[in-house]
Design an enzyme around this catalytic site. Structure first.
Site, short mmCIF file in Angstrom:
data_model
loop_
_atom_site.label_atom_id
_atom_site.label_comp_id
_atom_site.label_asym_id
_atom_site.label_seq_id
_atom_site.Cartn_x
_atom_site.Cartn_y
_atom_site.Cartn_z
N HIS A 220 30.63 -24.66 -15.66
CA HIS A 220 30.62 -25.89 -14.85
C HIS A 220 32.04 -26.31 -14.47
O HIS A 220 32.28 -26.76 -13.34
CB HIS A 220 29.89 -26.99 -15.65
CG HIS A 220 30.00 -28.34 -15.04
ND1 HIS A 220 30.76 -29.34 -15.60
CD2 HIS A 220 29.46 -28.86 -13.92
CE1 HIS A 220 30.67 -30.43 -14.84
NE2 HIS A 220 29.89 -30.17 -13.81
N GLU B 285 33.11 -24.29 -11.63
CA GLU B 285 32.45 -24.78 -10.41
C GLU B 285 33.29 -25.89 -9.76
O GLU B 285 33.53 -25.88 -8.55
CB GLU B 285 31.04 -25.28 -10.75
CG GLU B 285 30.28 -25.89 -9.58
CD GLU B 285 29.63 -27.20 -9.96
OE1 GLU B 285 30.00 -28.23 -9.37
OE2 GLU B 285 28.73 -27.20 -10.85
N HIS B 286 33.77 -26.83 -10.58
CA HIS B 286 34.64 -27.89 -10.03
C HIS B 286 35.92 -27.29 -9.44
O HIS B 286 36.40 -27.72 -8.39
CB HIS B 286 35.01 -28.88 -11.13
CG HIS B 286 33.97 -29.92 -11.40
ND1 HIS B 286 34.27 -31.26 -11.41
CD2 HIS B 286 32.65 -29.82 -11.66
CE1 HIS B 286 33.15 -31.95 -11.67
NE2 HIS B 286 32.17 -31.09 -11.83
#
Lengths: 437, 447
Positions: B71, B74-75
């Site tokens: 995650h 992803e950022h």
């Protein structure tokens, strides 16, 4: 005695860059006006009904009655009790959803072409002949009370409720439309029946249909569904006075991340400067990754996951709102940055480049909203409630493009009120206390 | 007999001829030479498209000790590349009137843009660039790590229901990464660094581990031409690891947890069972579980609702959940929210009694028919939003299923019998493979 269908002949071609959304205005045989987009590519219809007034129609001392009444519409109607109604609906694979907001009771329906008459018969009963059986009342009341008790310990809900009270005082906007544990506990079946009579009337009705149906069939369907509604319902309350003052209100709550709602007086939807204000907000805090608040608070400083602001221009009052959440030891810094940006935009305005970027985004994003029969039906009803013409879909982007940086900066100076900006913070924030500007 | 009901009964017969024709026709799929899979879902009603790239890499693929890195990465994909400045990706999408974002789950990470139909090439150009060319700085890491920690604060730390569900998941899995939250454990998120992110990126972000899905007003031949031009030139990663995760041993001990928090207003009982997922070519058991969840807890007419809210005064809410689209063993979940004055013990007992009675009584054939009718209709309604069809293919293809599996799925669901549903209930609703959780008010007064 059937009247001739009043077709409006002008078909409006929407968006140059978007779907050719052809909106027709149709009058049903009995005289109900509604908007229709005829599209036979998928064998179903989406319908959106709105009754203006919503939870703001609650009688004095009966807060939550419209909300409870709306929740009970699917709990038995006509000859069918709650379970029989639900089974009948499932058999048809139709779906009806009911909602009560500050400004409207809304019904969104979706039904297959092949059994639309049977689906409409069920829907008609929920509007005209809800049973309000006592066991259903008690079951739904218990659900709402459970939700209200949860809200009382939810930082976001506490922030919303506190902010609304500060902004609107005793006006219905100033309290939760779901009611309080005390008012909901005290509601009787008579109160619910009264709320039903208050809400459902032709003088506040808006109807949109989108999908696999002709204007003729739609007119017949609308009449079957709505004929017999009383002409008038309860009078709407007057406008709410916005009673916000600048400062910070802290509500102590033991949780790791402080939640803040901030806001000031807003701008009416029909104000000639609304488009300029809309562009201004897009630059300042409009929710995209490019806004100033997102850049300063999240991208540069990592103080939050999300920050956005929006023009909450409702029927009876307009406020300009925003929200942010940061860890208790960082929320004070986040608020300081927001206050600085609010003041900077008010005094220095924004740049021509920012205005152009915002306009490109807003004009490009507009057609993306028209992505299905259900969303289009909702947009059409929004437009009717706001008194917009059908050709608004085709002209809206031109109005947006016409906004200049001068317009935006004039509106920024007039609208933005750094001194009048109120923060409500729920949590255990460090270095923040109640204050008044 | 009631007139309305008889009329409906007639319609159900007519409606049972509903078919899924038209949906599968709109789906085209092919593969590029470098192994990148492509799916196109056509809908020409509006000149709009959605462009997505899904990676077969999610939180369950993370190395031990680096939870949250999928995650986090992803950022970070919204920061700079060789060709673009930090933030330029989203700014360019916005400047073209589009919207973009991304999401991460246990089995996948996906990036998407919604734009006007004539902007496909620009989206491919940018998305293919950040597949292999990101350039991160230590400054990016420090700031964005604060952002994901605030995201965890918002989604989890501020919400006792999320904290409870995290603990339930951790107890459900002895040995599989599904027991670790997607967003990561806070103490591990705080330690994530540049190398963690880059190592995950280099391992998993490659065309042979990605699926391109374009939906909306597009021509499959044009999608192929552009995909070959932008994605087809990126070399496959020859070192892409096989996707093998540590698996669960036999679960032989029922577990219980009690979670207390002062912020809880409404206590409830939650139950999860380890359950099989959809397997390629063998989706029947998962299909039976989907129907079981609908029958037990899919709404007003469901078995638990009837028993706990209508026939008795036990619950204000009850539901069952199962999503079989998962690479490895997933869970079948139940929740019962008791009425004021009903104890969690009584609520749990009533739930277990209802489950036992259901297994004894079997499936009401009329209820099963209604659910199947709704599932057939759902395929018609789904055509109104092809992006949701695109998402379904994305989830399927990143969890070990094929295009053919996804296309067969509606028929597999329709073929499930009542006996199969009871059989799968007997097999899966097994105490030894379950976790029972009580979410409770902490009555302590804090200072």
């Amino acid at each position: 005695m059937s009247r001739i269908f009043g077709f409006i002949l002008a078909l409006i071609l929407a968006l140059p860059a978007a779907a050719a959304v052809q909106v027709e205005e149709v009058t049903s045989p009995s005289g109900i006006d509604f908007w229709l987009v005829e599209d036979h590519s998928i064998p179903f219809v989406a319908m959106d009904l709105r009754f203006r007034g919503g939870t703001s129609l609650d009688a004095p001392g009966k807060r939550g009655s419209v909300y409870l009444m709306t929740a009970l519409l699917e709990e038995g109607a006509g000859d069918l009790d709650a379970r029989a109604h639900a089974r009948a609906l499932e058999s048809l694979a139709a779906s009806f959803s009911y909602d009560a907001s500050d400004d409207a009771v809304s019904i969104s329906a979706r039904f297959l072409t092949e059994n639309k008459d049977a689906a409409l018969a069920l829907l008609r009963d929920t509007i005209h002949a809800p049973r309000f059986d006592q066991d259903a009342i008690e079951r739904v009341r218990a659900q709402i009370l459970s939700s209200l008790r949860s809200d009382a310990k939810d930082p976001d809900s506490i922030a919303r409720t506190t902010f609304s009270r500060l902004a609107f005082g005793d006006h219905p906007y100033g309290s939760d439309g779901e009611g309080t544990v005390d008012t909901v506990s005290a509601l009787t079946r008579e109160d619910i029946v009264q709320a039903h009579a208050d809400v459902f009337a032709k003088d506040r009705l808006y109807v949109s249909l989108v999908g696999d149906i002709t204007p003729e069939d739609a007119g017949i369907l609308v009449d079957r569904l709505l004929e017999g509604l009383p002409a008038e319902g309860r009078a709407l309350p007057g406008p709410a006075e916005v009673t916000l003052t600048g400062g910070t209100t802290v509500v102590d709550f033991d949780t790791p991340q402080s939640v803040a709602i901030f806001g000031q007086t807003g701008i009416d939807r029909d104000d000639p400067d609304f488009f300029a204000a809309y562009v201004l907000n897009q630059v300042l805090g409009g929710g995209s990754f490019e806004s100033r608040l997102m850049d300063e608070v999240r991208e540069k400083r990592g103080l939050t996951y999300g920050i956005y602001s929006y023009l909450a221009s409702r029927d009876l009052a307009a406020v300009y709102l925003g929200s942010v959440a940061s860890a208790n030891d960082r929320i004070a810094q986040a608020i300081e940055v927001i206050r600085t940006e609010w003041a900077r935009a008010a005094s220095e305005g924004v740049t021509a480049e920012e205005v152009e970027a915002a306009k490109t985004y807003l004009t490009g994003a507009y057609p993306l909203r028209f992505d299905g029969n259900g969303p289009i039906a909702r947009i059409l009803t929004d437009m009717q409630m706001e008194g917009l013409p059908r050709d608004y879909i085709a002209t809206r982007n031109d109005k947006m493009r016409a906004v200049t940086v001068e317009d935006v900066n004039r509106v920024a100076a007039e609208l933005l009120d750094p001194e009048g900006l109120r923060f409500v913070v729920v949590g255990a924030p460090e270095g923040l206390g109640d204050s008044t500007n | 007999m009631n007139r309305l009901l008889s009329c409906i009964a007639g319609l159900v017969l007519a409606a049972s001829t509903l078919s899924a024709e038209g949906i599968n026709d709109a789906v085209t799929s092919f593969e590029l030479d470098n192994g990148m899979q492509v799916v196109v879902v056509e809908d020409h009603r509006a000149p709009v498209l959605q462009h997505m790239v899904w990676y077969k890499a999610g939180s369950a693929d993370e190395p031990k000790g680096s939870s949250g890195v999928a995650h986090f990465l992803e950022h970070l994909l919204f920061k700079a590349t060789d060709k673009m400045e930090a933030g330029e990706f989203s700014a360019t999408v916005a400047a073209n009137g589009g919207q973009d974002n991304a999401f991460t789950s246990y089995d996948y990470t996906a990036y998407f843009q919604r734009v006007a139909a004539d902007r496909l090439e620009l989206m491919m150009q940018m998305e293919s660039d950040r597949m292999v060319n990101i350039r991160l700085t230590e400054d990016n890491i420090a700031t964005e790590r604060d952002v994901i920690l605030e995201e965890r604060n918002m989604r989890v730390e501020n919400n006792p229901r999320s904290l409870f569900s995290e603990q339930m998941g951790a107890v459900q899995y002895f040995n599989h990464r599904y027991g670790v939250p997607i967003i990561g454990w806070k103490h591990e998120m705080e330690e994530l660094g540049l190398e963690d992110a880059l190592a995950f990126y280099r391992t998993y972000y490659a065309p042979n581990n990605a699926i391109l899905i374009v939906s909306g007003d597009v021509d499959p031949a044009e999608v192929r031409r552009l995909a070959e031009q932008y994605y087809g030139v990126i070399p496959a990663n020859p070192d892409l690891p096989e996707r093998i995760r540590t698996q669960e041993p036999p679960q032989t001990a029922a577990r219980r947890i009690t979670f207390k928090d002062t912020r809880v207003a409404q206590p409830y009982v939650s139950r999860s069972y380890l359950a099989p997922e959809r397997d390629s070519g063998a989706q029947e058991k998962a299909a039976a579980l989907v129907l079981l969840a609908e029958i037990l807890g899919g709404g007003t007419t469901s078995y638990l609702t009837e028993r706990l809210q209508f026939d008795s005064d036990i619950a204000v809410y009850s539901a069952a959940f199962y999503s079989g689209t998962s690479l490895d063993d997933t869970t079948f979940d139940l929740i019962v929210v008791p009425k004021d004055g009903v104890t969690l013990e009584d609520a749990e007992q009533a739930m277990d009694q209802a489950l036992a009675d259901f297994i004894r009584d079997g499936v009401d054939p009329e209820q099963l028919d209604r659910i199947k009718m709704q599932m057939r209709a759902a395929q018609i309604y789904a055509r109104d939003n092809v992006d949701s069809i695109a998402n379904r293919y994305g989830r399927a293809l990143t969890t070990g299923l094929t295009v053919e599996d996804e296309q067969a799925w509606p028929d597999v669901l329709q073929a499930v019998t009542g006996d199969e549903i009871v059989a799968v209930a007997r097999e899966v609703l097994r105490p030894e493979a379950s976790v029972t959780g009580w979410l409770m008010r902490d009555e302590r007064v804090t200072q």
